[in-house]
Design a protein around this motif. Structure first.
Motif, PDB file in Angstrom:
ATOM      1  N   SER A 195       3.434  -8.753  11.311  1.00 49.76           N
ATOM      2  CA  SER A 195       2.434  -9.682  11.825  1.00 49.76           C
ATOM      3  C   SER A 195       1.049  -9.119  11.526  1.00 49.76           C
ATOM      4  O   SER A 195       0.841  -7.907  11.615  1.00 49.76           O
ATOM      5  CB  SER A 195       2.576  -9.867  13.339  1.00 49.76           C
ATOM      6  N   MET A 196       0.142 -10.012  11.182  1.00 50.46           N
ATOM      7  CA  MET A 196      -1.249  -9.616  10.951  1.00 50.46           C
ATOM      8  C   MET A 196      -2.142 -10.339  11.922  1.00 50.46           C
ATOM      9  O   MET A 196      -2.045 -11.562  12.058  1.00 50.46           O
ATOM     10  CB  MET A 196      -1.686  -9.990   9.527  1.00 50.46           C
ATOM     11  N   GLU A 197      -2.985  -9.576  12.598  1.00 47.25           N
ATOM     12  CA  GLU A 197      -4.008 -10.185  13.446  1.00 47.25           C
ATOM     13  C   GLU A 197      -5.294 -10.243  12.639  1.00 47.25           C
ATOM     14  O   GLU A 197      -5.764  -9.216  12.132  1.00 47.25           O
ATOM     15  CB  GLU A 197      -4.223  -9.352  14.703  1.00 47.25           C
ATOM     16  N   LEU A 198      -5.837 -11.436  12.526  1.00 46.87           N
ATOM     17  CA  LEU A 198      -7.025 -11.643  11.700  1.00 46.87           C
ATOM     18  C   LEU A 198      -8.219 -12.006  12.566  1.00 46.87           C
ATOM     19  O   LEU A 198      -8.080 -12.732  13.560  1.00 46.87           O
ATOM     20  CB  LEU A 198      -6.775 -12.763  10.687  1.00 46.87           C
ATOM     21  N   GLU A 199      -9.372 -11.533  12.141  1.00 49.21           N
ATOM     22  CA  GLU A 199     -10.609 -11.834  12.874  1.00 49.21           C
ATOM     23  C   GLU A 199     -11.452 -12.758  12.023  1.00 49.21           C
ATOM     24  O   GLU A 199     -11.615 -12.538  10.819  1.00 49.21           O
ATOM     25  CB  GLU A 199     -11.354 -10.527  13.147  1.00 49.21           C
ATOM     26  N   LYS A 200     -11.994 -13.757  12.662  1.00 53.19           N
ATOM     27  CA  LYS A 200     -12.790 -14.743  11.923  1.00 53.19           C
ATOM     28  C   LYS A 200     -14.077 -14.117  11.418  1.00 53.19           C
ATOM     29  O   LYS A 200     -14.537 -13.117  11.987  1.00 53.19           O
ATOM     30  CB  LYS A 200     -13.093 -15.932  12.833  1.00 53.19           C
ATOM     31  N   ILE A 231      -8.661  -8.234   8.432  1.00 51.54           N
ATOM     32  CA  ILE A 231      -7.400  -7.804   9.066  1.00 51.54           C
ATOM     33  C   ILE A 231      -7.740  -6.774  10.136  1.00 51.54           C
ATOM     34  O   ILE A 231      -8.297  -5.722   9.839  1.00 51.54           O
ATOM     35  CB  ILE A 231      -6.435  -7.207   8.026  1.00 51.54           C
ATOM     36  N   ARG A 232      -7.442  -7.093  11.377  1.00 52.23           N
ATOM     37  CA  ARG A 232      -7.759  -6.204  12.503  1.00 52.23           C
ATOM     38  C   ARG A 232      -6.565  -5.373  12.941  1.00 52.23           C
ATOM     39  O   ARG A 232      -6.697  -4.318  13.522  1.00 52.23           O
ATOM     40  CB  ARG A 232      -8.290  -7.024  13.686  1.00 52.23           C
ATOM     41  N   ARG A 233      -5.368  -5.859  12.715  1.00 54.01           N
ATOM     42  CA  ARG A 233      -4.185  -5.139  13.181  1.00 54.01           C
ATOM     43  C   ARG A 233      -2.972  -5.596  12.384  1.00 54.01           C
ATOM     44  O   ARG A 233      -2.863  -6.789  12.060  1.00 54.01           O
ATOM     45  CB  ARG A 233      -3.977  -5.449  14.666  1.00 54.01           C
ATOM     46  N   VAL A 234      -2.108  -4.669  12.059  1.00 53.74           N
ATOM     47  CA  VAL A 234      -0.851  -5.028  11.392  1.00 53.74           C
ATOM     48  C   VAL A 234       0.292  -4.473  12.252  1.00 53.74           C
ATOM     49  O   VAL A 234       0.287  -3.295  12.614  1.00 53.74           O
ATOM     50  CB  VAL A 234      -0.775  -4.440   9.968  1.00 53.74           C
ATOM     51  N   ILE A 235       1.223  -5.330  12.589  1.00 51.86           N
ATOM     52  CA  ILE A 235       2.349  -4.914  13.435  1.00 51.86           C
ATOM     53  C   ILE A 235       3.632  -5.075  12.632  1.00 51.86           C
ATOM     54  O   ILE A 235       3.939  -6.175  12.150  1.00 51.86           O
ATOM     55  CB  ILE A 235       2.442  -5.791  14.705  1.00 51.86           C
ATOM     56  N   LEU A 239      -6.416 -14.781  15.181  1.00 50.84           N
ATOM     57  CA  LEU A 239      -5.472 -15.572  14.414  1.00 50.84           C
ATOM     58  C   LEU A 239      -4.309 -14.661  14.012  1.00 50.84           C
ATOM     59  O   LEU A 239      -4.528 -13.579  13.470  1.00 50.84           O
ATOM     60  CB  LEU A 239      -6.206 -16.097  13.174  1.00 50.84           C
ATOM     61  N   VAL A 240      -3.096 -15.078  14.311  1.00 52.57           N
ATOM     62  CA  VAL A 240      -1.936 -14.220  14.022  1.00 52.57           C
ATOM     63  C   VAL A 240      -0.954 -14.958  13.102  1.00 52.57           C
ATOM     64  O   VAL A 240      -0.655 -16.138  13.320  1.00 52.57           O
ATOM     65  CB  VAL A 240      -1.203 -13.809  15.328  1.00 52.57           C
ATOM     66  N   HIS A 241      -0.482 -14.249  12.097  1.00 48.80           N
ATOM     67  CA  HIS A 241       0.562 -14.782  11.209  1.00 48.80           C
ATOM     68  C   HIS A 241       1.677 -13.745  11.096  1.00 48.80           C
ATOM     69  O   HIS A 241       1.395 -12.552  11.017  1.00 48.80           O
ATOM     70  CB  HIS A 241       0.019 -15.044   9.808  1.00 48.80           C
ATOM     71  N   THR A 242       2.898 -14.217  11.069  1.00 55.41           N
ATOM     72  CA  THR A 242       4.037 -13.321  10.858  1.00 55.41           C
ATOM     73  C   THR A 242       4.682 -13.685   9.518  1.00 55.41           C
ATOM     74  O   THR A 242       4.947 -14.860   9.259  1.00 55.41           O
ATOM     75  CB  THR A 242       5.059 -13.466  12.002  1.00 55.41           C
ATOM     76  N   THR A 243       4.897 -12.691   8.707  1.00 50.92           N
ATOM     77  CA  THR A 243       5.315 -12.926   7.322  1.00 50.92           C
ATOM     78  C   THR A 243       6.472 -12.010   6.959  1.00 50.92           C
ATOM     79  O   THR A 243       6.506 -10.859   7.385  1.00 50.92           O
ATOM     80  CB  THR A 243       4.136 -12.607   6.369  1.00 50.92           C
ATOM     81  N   MET A 294       0.626  -8.858   0.390  1.00 53.76           N
ATOM     82  CA  MET A 294       0.064  -8.994   1.744  1.00 53.76           C
ATOM     83  C   MET A 294       0.505  -7.815   2.622  1.00 53.76           C
ATOM     84  O   MET A 294      -0.256  -7.287   3.414  1.00 53.76           O
ATOM     85  CB  MET A 294       0.568 -10.319   2.341  1.00 53.76           C
ATOM     86  N   TRP A 295       1.757  -7.440   2.465  1.00 56.10           N
ATOM     87  CA  TRP A 295       2.341  -6.314   3.211  1.00 56.10           C
ATOM     88  C   TRP A 295       1.560  -5.024   2.944  1.00 56.10           C
ATOM     89  O   TRP A 295       1.459  -4.159   3.798  1.00 56.10           O
ATOM     90  CB  TRP A 295       3.806  -6.184   2.767  1.00 56.10           C
ATOM     91  N   ASN A 296       1.004  -4.920   1.729  1.00 55.79           N
ATOM     92  CA  ASN A 296       0.286  -3.700   1.345  1.00 55.79           C
ATOM     93  C   ASN A 296      -1.180  -3.702   1.766  1.00 55.79           C
ATOM     94  O   ASN A 296      -1.880  -2.705   1.556  1.00 55.79           O
ATOM     95  CB  ASN A 296       0.377  -3.480  -0.175  1.00 55.79           C
ATOM     96  N   LEU A 297      -1.675  -4.819   2.306  1.00 56.69           N
ATOM     97  CA  LEU A 297      -3.075  -4.853   2.753  1.00 56.69           C
ATOM     98  C   LEU A 297      -3.254  -3.949   3.972  1.00 56.69           C
ATOM     99  O   LEU A 297      -2.339  -3.780   4.784  1.00 56.69           O
ATOM    100  CB  LEU A 297      -3.484  -6.290   3.095  1.00 56.69           C
ATOM    101  N   LYS A 298      -4.457  -3.396   4.112  1.00 54.44           N
ATOM    102  CA  LYS A 298      -4.739  -2.450   5.195  1.00 54.44           C
ATOM    103  C   LYS A 298      -5.707  -3.068   6.206  1.00 54.44           C
ATOM    104  O   LYS A 298      -6.448  -4.011   5.883  1.00 54.44           O
ATOM    105  CB  LYS A 298      -5.373  -1.179   4.621  1.00 54.44           C
ATOM    106  N   VAL A 299      -5.703  -2.493   7.366  1.00 47.84           N
ATOM    107  CA  VAL A 299      -6.664  -2.897   8.406  1.00 47.84           C
ATOM    108  C   VAL A 299      -8.078  -2.731   7.844  1.00 47.84           C
ATOM    109  O   VAL A 299      -8.393  -1.730   7.197  1.00 47.84           O
ATOM    110  CB  VAL A 299      -6.475  -2.039   9.681  1.00 47.84           C
TER     111      VAL A 299
END
Lengths: 155, 287
Positions: free
Chosen positions: B36-41, B24-28, B80-84, B94-99
């Motif tokens: 939204s979570m930006e994920l890095e491969k 997880i690189r960024r949480v918006i 990779l971006v997902h909005t949840t 998932m909401w509680n996960l950190k960068v």
């Protein structure tokens, strides 16, 4: 008057209406302008008009004590609002407020009610068109009540 | 010749049921309950290519797995971006996960919006609630290929002004002259000066050509049913309407049957369907 006739005859709400009936409507019509924030009507007041919006936006709202105004619906260019003029006791059920400078054509409900009584063909045409508007708003209200964008599946 | 262990890794990595750890690189925070979570491969992996409308299975380790649409830009597959929306056990975890933490990803799965097939037509995108997330990739795609389309219109309905997703991005898109956006909310207070009412009401006066358009619709099924009716009133034929279905997807590859919809599996044959292909099932209450 010629201008009003042209505007009304081009409005989607009156699409397909005969020239004779448009001319009868023009006799009850006039231009109006509302400033941003201005109330067009308030709940409980006599409902003696309805409106074709030409430019601007109008919010239909109700005032809830200790909560303030709650917006029920917005109406914008090309739409009509106000149907209490045709249903006794001819009182507004909600408030209507312009949120921006709004230009509209208003039809005098009393004048129109009289003409509809005199010419039932006109009355039927008007009734058919308003029945569609009322049905559409009933459907929209039901959808709003469903709160369909609330939480979905628990995942 | 590959060793036995290399072969094993190859087989395992081809396993569609195996989630790979992404960082997880960024949480918006998009709204009070949506993010939204930006994920890095993982390092060394190729770009994560996907088609607009596809989804991934996201695995919160030790909690569970959920299908989430990809909401990022398909022309920028490095992120990779997902909005949840945080509504249940897994999505709240998932909401509680950190960068910096990891999340399992497998996919992409499912069918896509007919972006390339819509060239030469107007495109009208109609969405409600979090349904904007699965449509956002197709907006990126259309704008990246803007010259190939006629009018592009986005009609978006939210519950309240506070529930509107991607506010800053919508503002930027609104500033463009080649994308028309109309928003409406179901409930508003006096501070909101925009449209109030259901999204279906926007269809009537929306500036697209009903005889030469493709409609892509995503939102709650009730909203989609009424949207299809309004589109038909405007003269849009059923074969030009596409909808994205949501069902309880588990395997993502048409094996487990959780998302079965008659003879169709939403995870494999959907989530995006041409309306004519799903019309019969769409209106059946038993499904």
């Amino acid at each position: 008057m010629e201008n009003l006739e042209r505007i009304l005859s081009e409005h989607p709400f009156l699409e397909g209406m005969s020239q004779k009936h448009i001319e009868l409507l023009v006799g009850c019509a006039s231009n109006v302008v509302f400033k941003a924030g201005e109330f067009i009507f308030r709940e409980g007041e006599p409902a003696d008009n309805f409106y074709f919006i030409r430019h601007g936006r109008v919010l239909v709202e109700t005032h809830v004590p200790q909560k303030g105004p709650i917006v029920i619906r917005s109406r914008a260019e090309g739409e009509i609002f106000g149907w209490s003029w045709m249903v006794p006791p001819y009182k507004w059920h909600f408030d209507a407020r312009a949120t921006e400078l709004t230009r509209a054509i208003t039809l005098d409900g009393k004048c129109l009610r009289t003409k509809c009584e005199e010419d039932h063909d006109l009355g039927y045409e008007i009734m058919k068109r308003f029945a569609l508007v009322i049905a559409e708003r009933l459907e929209a209200t039901r959808l709003q009540l469903m709160d369909i964008y609330g939480n979905g599946l628990k995942k | 010749m590959a060793s036995k262990s290399e072969k094993l890794i190859e087989v395992v990595s081809d396993d569609p049921m195996l989630a790979r750890p992404f960082t997880i690189r960024r949480v918006i925070k998009e709204s009070h309950d949506t993010f939204s979570m930006e994920l890095e491969k993982p390092s060394g992996r190729k770009d994560f290519n996907f088609l607009p409308g596809q989804f991934n299975m996201l695995y919160v380790y030790g909690i569970g797995e959920v299908p989430i649409s990809i909401s990022g830009d398909p022309t920028m597959p490095r992120t990779l971006v997902h909005t949840t929306r945080a509504v249940g056990t897994v999505t709240k975890a998932m909401w509680n996960l950190k960068v910096g933490e990891s999340i399992g990803v497998r996919g992409p799965y499912g069918t896509a919006w007919p972006a390339a097939e819509s060239e030469g037509s107007d495109v009208v995108l109609i969405t409600g609630g979090i349904g904007l997330a699965p449509l956002r990739p197709v907006i990126y795609y259309l704008l990246a290929n803007r010259g190939k389309y006629g009018k592009i219109v986005l009609l978006y309905g939210a519950r309240t002004p506070e529930d509107i997703l991607y506010v800053k991005q919508l503002e930027k898109w609104r500033a463009r002259f080649d994308l028309e956006i109309h928003l409406t909310v179901d409930r508003a207070t006096g501070a909101w000066h925009g449209n109030v009412g259901v999204v279906t009401q926007l269809i009537k006066r929306s500036p697209f050509d009903p005889l030469n358009c493709v409609a892509m619709v995503c939102g709650p099924e009730v909203m989609m049913r009424f949207t299809v009716m309004e589109l038909e009133k405007r003269g849009v034929t059923e074969d030009r309407i596409y909808i994205s279905m949501e069902r309880n997807m588990k395997c993502g590859i048409g094996l487990c049957g959780h998302c079965q919809l008659g003879s169709s599996f939403v995870c494999k044959d959907g989530p995006v369907y041409r309306f004519t292909d799903i019309k019969d099932k769409f209106t059946k209450r038993e499904m």
